[in-house]
Design an enzyme around this catalytic site. Structure first.
Site, mmCIF file in Angstrom:
data_model
loop_
_atom_site.group_PDB
_atom_site.id
_atom_site.type_symbol
_atom_site.label_atom_id
_atom_site.label_comp_id
_atom_site.label_asym_id
_atom_site.label_seq_id
_atom_site.Cartn_x
_atom_site.Cartn_y
_atom_site.Cartn_z
ATOM 1 N N PRO A 11 0.796 -1.232 0.000
ATOM 2 C CA PRO A 11 0.000 0.000 0.000
ATOM 3 C C PRO A 11 0.828 1.282 0.000
ATOM 4 C CG PRO A 11 -0.099 -1.081 2.131
ATOM 5 C CD PRO A 11 0.547 -2.055 1.191
ATOM 6 N N ASN A 12 0.324 2.228 -0.760
ATOM 7 C CA ASN A 12 0.834 3.609 -0.847
ATOM 8 C C ASN A 12 2.140 3.733 -1.634
ATOM 9 O OD1 ASN A 12 -1.317 4.778 0.771
ATOM 10 N ND2 ASN A 12 -0.403 3.651 2.461
ATOM 11 N N ARG A 19 5.013 11.175 -2.429
ATOM 12 C CA ARG A 19 4.694 10.813 -1.044
ATOM 13 C C ARG A 19 5.904 11.057 -0.136
ATOM 14 N NH1 ARG A 19 4.696 4.642 1.232
ATOM 15 N NH2 ARG A 19 3.840 5.128 3.274
ATOM 16 N N TYR A 24 10.903 8.951 1.573
ATOM 17 C CA TYR A 24 10.889 7.880 0.565
ATOM 18 C C TYR A 24 11.640 8.231 -0.719
ATOM 19 C CZ TYR A 24 7.434 5.846 3.673
ATOM 20 O OH TYR A 24 6.813 5.304 4.775
ATOM 21 N N ASN A 75 8.219 -5.308 -0.676
ATOM 22 C CA ASN A 75 8.044 -4.151 0.192
ATOM 23 C C ASN A 75 6.552 -4.118 0.507
ATOM 24 O OD1 ASN A 75 7.815 -1.793 1.540
ATOM 25 N ND2 ASN A 75 8.929 -0.536 0.039
ATOM 26 N N ALA A 78 2.877 -0.783 4.899
ATOM 27 C CA ALA A 78 2.349 -0.852 6.270
ATOM 28 C C ALA A 78 1.921 -2.259 6.665
ATOM 29 C CB ALA A 78 1.179 0.115 6.420
ATOM 30 N N HIS A 81 3.888 -4.458 9.173
ATOM 31 C CA HIS A 81 3.782 -4.309 10.620
ATOM 32 C C HIS A 81 2.498 -4.903 11.194
ATOM 33 C CE1 HIS A 81 7.005 -1.609 9.587
ATOM 34 N NE2 HIS A 81 6.180 -0.813 8.925
ATOM 35 N N ASP A 88 1.958 -15.830 7.326
ATOM 36 C CA ASP A 88 1.553 -17.215 7.036
ATOM 37 C C ASP A 88 1.821 -17.576 5.577
ATOM 38 O OD1 ASP A 88 0.736 -17.496 9.643
ATOM 39 O OD2 ASP A 88 -1.409 -17.386 9.212
ATOM 40 N N GLU A 99 12.371 -9.438 2.594
ATOM 41 C CA GLU A 99 11.608 -8.232 2.956
ATOM 42 C C GLU A 99 12.484 -7.010 2.734
ATOM 43 O OE1 GLU A 99 9.979 -8.280 6.973
ATOM 44 O OE2 GLU A 99 10.340 -6.130 7.147
ATOM 45 N N HIS A 101 12.640 -2.452 2.566
ATOM 46 C CA HIS A 101 12.038 -1.130 2.778
ATOM 47 C C HIS A 101 12.980 -0.065 2.257
ATOM 48 C CE1 HIS A 101 9.145 -3.084 5.298
ATOM 49 N NE2 HIS A 101 10.143 -3.691 5.913
ATOM 50 N N SER A 103 13.009 3.078 3.515
ATOM 51 C CA SER A 103 13.481 3.827 4.682
ATOM 52 C C SER A 103 14.051 2.872 5.728
ATOM 53 C CB SER A 103 12.320 4.625 5.283
ATOM 54 O OG SER A 103 11.320 3.750 5.785
ATOM 55 N N ARG A 108 12.650 5.091 12.727
ATOM 56 C CA ARG A 108 11.387 5.829 12.623
ATOM 57 C C ARG A 108 10.469 5.504 13.821
ATOM 58 N NH1 ARG A 108 8.977 5.103 6.834
ATOM 59 N NH2 ARG A 108 7.681 6.808 7.631
ATOM 60 N N ARG A 112 6.844 1.008 13.603
ATOM 61 C CA ARG A 112 7.492 0.449 12.407
ATOM 62 C C ARG A 112 8.656 -0.478 12.753
ATOM 63 N NH1 ARG A 112 5.195 3.628 8.253
ATOM 64 N NH2 ARG A 112 4.723 5.699 9.045
HETATM 65 C C1 DHK Z 1 6.996 1.745 3.280
HETATM 66 C C2 DHK Z 1 5.828 2.005 3.902
HETATM 67 O O1 DHK Z 1 4.733 2.306 3.214
HETATM 68 C C3 DHK Z 1 5.734 2.016 5.374
HETATM 69 O O2 DHK Z 1 4.456 1.653 5.835
HETATM 70 C C4 DHK Z 1 6.788 1.158 6.029
HETATM 71 C C5 DHK Z 1 8.187 1.246 3.989
HETATM 72 C C6 DHK Z 1 8.165 1.494 5.468
HETATM 73 C C7 DHK Z 1 9.473 1.677 3.289
HETATM 74 O O3 DHK Z 1 10.330 2.303 3.899
HETATM 75 O O4 DHK Z 1 9.636 1.359 2.097
HETATM 76 O O5 DHK Z 1 6.778 1.352 7.417
#
Ligand code: DHK
Length: 148
Positions: A11-12, A19, A24, A75, A78, A81, A88, A99, A101, A103, A108, A112
């Site tokens: 997401p996002n 963003r 990021y 990635n 959210a 977390h 699973d 995994e 990320h 950031s 942070r 997170r």
């Molecule tokens: C990206 C997100 O959208 C956050 O919810 C994570 C992660 C960190 C990133 O750093 O790529 O906490």
């Protein structure tokens, strides 16, 4: 035959570029996709790159990857977390999951610092901006060679 790696985004991450660029960075997800495909090619990996805002779609893609690919770089945004379902799914499939990320999540907010995915993953890469994706592909190249 080149190995296939699914690079999955949660997401996002579709909003990258506009963003919170201080956290990021300024690259869009399309920029990162182009980097991953080019780097994958240099490693002899075929990269399938996707993004969704929906947890269940990520779970479906994990299972699809188990049929069609040799590894996953994810990635999960959210959902990292919060998602027992992704934990699973990672345990249910027989291919390595890395995994990642952009950031450094440990520098942070406290919420997170905990990843539900990490205990099921092969490893975690965070804090290197778009290079986190490159490092995840490098790790998966090594892992797929080990499982051959
Ligand atoms: C990206 C997100 O959208 C956050 O919810 C994570 C992660 C960190 C990133 O750093 O790529 O906490």
């Amino acid at each position: 035959m080149p190995s296939t790696i699914f690079v999955l985004n949660g997401p996002n991450l579709n909003a990258l570029g506009k963003r919170e660029p201080g956290i990021y960075g300024g690259k869009t997800l399309a920029d990162i996709e182009a980097m991953c495909i080019a780097h994958g090619k240099s490693l002899g990996l075929e990269v399938v790159f996707r993004q969704t805002n929906h947890e269940g779609v990520l779970v479906d893609w994990f299972h699809e990857a188990a049929e069609k690919a040799q590894g996953i770089a994810v990635n999960a945004g959210a959902y990292t977390h919060t998602s027992v379902a992704l934990h699973d799914a990672t345990r249910a499939i027989g291919i390595p999951v890395v995994e990642l990320h952009l950031s450094n999540v440990h520098a942070r907010e406290e919420f997170r610092h905990k990843s539900l995915l990490a205990p099921a993953a092969k490893g975690v890469i965070c804090g290197f901006g778009p290079d986190s994706y490159i490092l995840a592909l490098n790790a998966l190249k090594t892992l797929t060679q080990q499982t051959k």
